[in-house]
Design a protein around this motif. Structure first.
Motif, mmCIF file in Angstrom:
data_model
loop_
_atom_site.group_PDB
_atom_site.id
_atom_site.type_symbol
_atom_site.label_atom_id
_atom_site.label_comp_id
_atom_site.label_asym_id
_atom_site.label_seq_id
_atom_site.Cartn_x
_atom_site.Cartn_y
_atom_site.Cartn_z
ATOM 1 N N GLN A 132 0.850 -1.190 0.000
ATOM 2 C CA GLN A 132 0.000 0.000 0.000
ATOM 3 C C GLN A 132 0.889 1.245 0.000
ATOM 4 O O GLN A 132 1.896 1.306 0.686
ATOM 5 N N LYS A 133 0.529 2.237 -0.810
ATOM 6 C CA LYS A 133 1.374 3.428 -0.957
ATOM 7 C C LYS A 133 1.648 4.086 0.391
ATOM 8 O O LYS A 133 2.774 4.567 0.643
ATOM 9 N N GLU A 134 0.656 4.114 1.260
ATOM 10 C CA GLU A 134 0.832 4.748 2.568
ATOM 11 C C GLU A 134 1.861 4.000 3.420
ATOM 12 O O GLU A 134 2.569 4.613 4.222
ATOM 13 N N VAL A 135 1.938 2.686 3.263
ATOM 14 C CA VAL A 135 2.937 1.912 4.006
ATOM 15 C C VAL A 135 4.337 2.255 3.514
ATOM 16 O O VAL A 135 5.275 2.441 4.310
ATOM 17 N N PRO A 149 12.481 11.916 9.867
ATOM 18 C CA PRO A 149 12.051 12.390 11.187
ATOM 19 C C PRO A 149 11.279 13.701 11.107
ATOM 20 O O PRO A 149 11.453 14.489 10.164
ATOM 21 N N SER A 150 10.413 13.896 12.090
ATOM 22 C CA SER A 150 9.605 15.120 12.219
ATOM 23 C C SER A 150 8.609 15.287 11.077
ATOM 24 O O SER A 150 8.234 16.406 10.735
ATOM 25 N N THR A 151 8.180 14.165 10.485
ATOM 26 C CA THR A 151 7.100 14.185 9.505
ATOM 27 C C THR A 151 5.983 13.287 10.014
ATOM 28 O O THR A 151 6.206 12.405 10.853
ATOM 29 N N SER A 152 4.783 13.493 9.484
ATOM 30 C CA SER A 152 3.628 12.755 9.991
ATOM 31 C C SER A 152 3.712 11.261 9.701
ATOM 32 O O SER A 152 3.128 10.445 10.426
ATOM 33 N N ASP A 153 4.430 10.864 8.648
ATOM 34 C CA ASP A 153 4.526 9.443 8.298
ATOM 35 C C ASP A 153 5.606 8.708 9.083
ATOM 36 O O ASP A 153 5.649 7.470 9.075
ATOM 37 N N TYR A 154 6.474 9.449 9.729
ATOM 38 C CA TYR A 154 7.615 8.843 10.437
ATOM 39 C C TYR A 154 7.130 8.163 11.709
ATOM 40 O O TYR A 154 6.393 8.755 12.504
ATOM 41 N N PHE A 214 8.061 3.304 -7.804
ATOM 42 C CA PHE A 214 6.958 3.871 -8.589
ATOM 43 C C PHE A 214 5.614 3.476 -7.982
ATOM 44 O O PHE A 214 5.531 2.533 -7.195
ATOM 45 N N ILE A 215 4.583 4.215 -8.387
ATOM 46 C CA ILE A 215 3.215 3.989 -7.927
ATOM 47 C C ILE A 215 2.501 3.033 -8.884
ATOM 48 O O ILE A 215 2.716 3.076 -10.096
ATOM 49 N N VAL A 216 1.637 2.182 -8.328
ATOM 50 C CA VAL A 216 0.800 1.285 -9.122
ATOM 51 C C VAL A 216 -0.658 1.575 -8.783
ATOM 52 O O VAL A 216 -1.061 1.437 -7.625
ATOM 53 N N PRO A 217 -1.470 1.994 -9.758
ATOM 54 C CA PRO A 217 -2.858 2.380 -9.469
ATOM 55 C C PRO A 217 -3.754 1.174 -9.222
ATOM 56 O O PRO A 217 -3.427 0.042 -9.605
ATOM 57 N N PRO A 218 -4.911 1.395 -8.590
ATOM 58 C CA PRO A 218 -5.838 0.291 -8.301
ATOM 59 C C PRO A 218 -6.251 -0.500 -9.533
ATOM 60 O O PRO A 218 -6.431 -1.717 -9.463
ATOM 61 N N GLY A 219 -6.401 0.176 -10.670
ATOM 62 C CA GLY A 219 -6.853 -0.490 -11.880
ATOM 63 C C GLY A 219 -5.901 -1.540 -12.420
ATOM 64 O O GLY A 219 -6.267 -2.310 -13.308
ATOM 65 N N PRO A 239 -8.031 -2.818 -5.544
ATOM 66 C CA PRO A 239 -8.095 -2.304 -4.173
ATOM 67 C C PRO A 239 -8.621 -0.869 -4.182
ATOM 68 O O PRO A 239 -8.775 -0.262 -5.244
ATOM 69 N N LYS A 240 -8.873 -0.340 -3.012
ATOM 70 C CA LYS A 240 -9.425 1.016 -2.908
ATOM 71 C C LYS A 240 -8.346 2.080 -2.796
ATOM 72 O O LYS A 240 -8.652 3.273 -2.720
ATOM 73 N N VAL A 241 -7.071 1.651 -2.789
ATOM 74 C CA VAL A 241 -5.968 2.592 -2.593
ATOM 75 C C VAL A 241 -4.866 2.322 -3.615
ATOM 76 O O VAL A 241 -4.815 1.254 -4.239
ATOM 77 N N ASP A 242 -3.991 3.308 -3.792
ATOM 78 C CA ASP A 242 -2.814 3.131 -4.633
ATOM 79 C C ASP A 242 -1.809 2.210 -3.940
ATOM 80 O O ASP A 242 -1.742 2.137 -2.704
ATOM 81 N N SER A 243 -1.010 1.547 -4.749
ATOM 82 C CA SER A 243 0.108 0.745 -4.245
ATOM 83 C C SER A 243 1.412 1.402 -4.682
ATOM 84 O O SER A 243 1.423 2.327 -5.498
ATOM 85 N N ALA A 244 2.508 0.919 -4.131
ATOM 86 C CA ALA A 244 3.824 1.410 -4.537
ATOM 87 C C ALA A 244 4.825 0.270 -4.449
ATOM 88 O O ALA A 244 4.702 -0.619 -3.601
ATOM 89 N N VAL A 245 5.796 0.301 -5.340
ATOM 90 C CA VAL A 245 6.874 -0.683 -5.334
ATOM 91 C C VAL A 245 8.092 -0.056 -4.654
ATOM 92 O O VAL A 245 8.470 1.081 -4.956
ATOM 93 N N ALA A 246 8.671 -0.793 -3.724
ATOM 94 C CA ALA A 246 9.836 -0.307 -2.983
ATOM 95 C C ALA A 246 10.979 -1.306 -3.097
ATOM 96 O O ALA A 246 10.760 -2.518 -3.191
ATOM 97 N N ARG A 247 12.184 -0.772 -3.085
ATOM 98 C CA ARG A 247 13.392 -1.603 -3.037
ATOM 99 C C ARG A 247 14.035 -1.428 -1.668
ATOM 100 O O ARG A 247 14.281 -0.296 -1.222
#
Length: 271
Positions: free
Chosen positions: A138-141, A149-154, A171-176, A182-190
Motif C-alpha cells: 500500500q502506498k501509505e505503508v 524524522p519530524s514528519t507525519s509518516d515517520y 513507482f506507484i501502481v494504481p488500483p486499476g 483495491p481502494k488505494v494506490d500501491s507502490a513498489v519499494a526496493r
C-alpha cells in the motif's frame, strides 16, 4: 496474464492480483533477475510476476499459503522452473533457505496489505540472508517506510526498517492494475540491507522496545513515553531532549539511546 477463472479471491489472504502487463514489466525490470540467483517470490498468486521471473532467471522459488493457488502453479510450471513452498510467509524460515542455497536471497512480492508490516519485520530479523527485496505494498505503508524524522509518516515502521535497510520508493501502481481493484494506490519499494554500514546495536530487543514505546502515544514527550525504561537523565546523557517526541528522533538517536541503556544495564548486573 492471470486467469481468474475458477478462483475467488480470498479476503483473509488479502488477495489482489496484479493483472496489468505494463506494471509487471516495470517490476521485472526493476528486479532485473539473472540465472543462478536465489530468487524467491512471496505470494505468487495467479503467476503474473512468476512467469516473467522464470523467463528471466530460469528457476524461481516461491512461498504460497493458498492451497488452490499452489495447485494451479504446480500445474502451470514444472519442477525445473519452480520450487514451491506451500507455507505461510510469516512463519517461513528464509534464513534457513539462504543457508541451504549458500547465497543471499532476492525477495520479490506483491505483499498482502493485511500482513505487510509483520512480514517486513519477519524478513528483517536476519538481513545477512538477504541481498535485496522488491515489494509492492500500500502506498501509505511505503510512505511510512521511507519517511524522515519530524514528519507525519515517520514512526515505528520507519525506524525499525531504516536501521537495517536502505529503502527507495520506485513507482506507484494504481488500483486499476489489479483484479479485484483495491481502494488505494500501491507502490513498489526496493530494500537493500545496509550490511557493514548498518549501525551497531548492542541489544536489538531493547532497541525495539524503546522505539515501540516512543511511538505508542505520539503526542507524549519522551520523558513520559519512556518513563518505564529510562529517566530524563538517561535521555540527556544520550544527548536527547526529554521534551522531544519520538517522531523528532533520527534513527541514529534511537541507536545511541539503546546502546547507552544496554551499557547501563550491563553495568548494573556487574555491580
Amino acid at each position: 496474464m492471470p486467469d481468474m477463472q475458477k478462483h475467488m479471491p480470498r479476503r483473509r489472504f488479502g488477495q489482489n492480483f496484479l493483472a496489468d502487463p505494463y506494471y509487471v514489466r516495470r517490476i521485472i525490470d526493476a528486479v532485473n533477475p539473472l540465472p543462478g540467483e536465489a530468487l524467491v517470490e512471496i505470494g505468487p498468486g495467479l503467476g503474473a510476476l512468476t512467469a516473467d521471473l522464470i523467463a528471466r532467471a530460469g528457476h524461481l522459488r516461491a512461498v504460497e499459503i493458498d492451497r488452490d493457488l499452489a495447485a494451479r502453479l504446480r500445474e502451470r510450471f514444472s519442477a525445473a522452473q519452480l520450487t514451491l513452498f506451500e507455507d505461510d510467509a510469516l512463519r517461513f524460515d528464509f534464513a534457513r533457505l539462504s543457508a541451504a542455497l549458500l547465497m543471499p536471497l532476492r525477495i520479490v512480492g506483491n505483499l498482502p496489505y493485511n500482513i505487510s508490516s509483520p512480514l517486513l519485520f519477519h524478513l528483517a530479523t536476519d538481513t545477512s540472508s538477504l541481498r535485496d527485496l522488491h515489494v509492492m505494498l500500500q502506498k501509505e505503508v511505503v510512505a511510512r517506510m521511507t519517511a524522515a524524522p519530524s514528519t507525519s509518516d515517520y514512526g515505528r515502521l520507519s525506524v525499525m526498517l531504516q536501521v537495517k535497510f536502505a529503502i527507495t520508493r520506485l513507482f506507484i501502481v494504481p488500483p486499476g492494475a489489479f483484479t479485484p481493484a483495491p481502494k488505494v494506490d500501491s507502490a513498489v519499494a526496493r530494500l537493500t540491507p545496509l550490511a557493514a554500514q548498518a549501525p551497531r546495536l548492542d541489544n536489538e530487543l531493547l532497541f525495539a522496545r524503546l522505539v515501540s514505546a516512543a511511538f505508542a502515544q505520539r503526542r507524549k514527550t519522551l520523558r513520559n513515553a519512556l518513563a518505564v525504561c529510562c529517566t530524563p537523565d538517561d535521555l540527556r546523557a544520550a544527548k536527547i531532549d526529554p521534551q522531544a517526541r519520538g517522531e523528532n528522533l533520527a534513527v541514529a538517536d534511537f541507536v545511541r539511546l539503546a546502546n547507552q541503556m544496554s551499557g547501563c544495564q550491563e553495568s548494573e548486573v556487574r555491580d
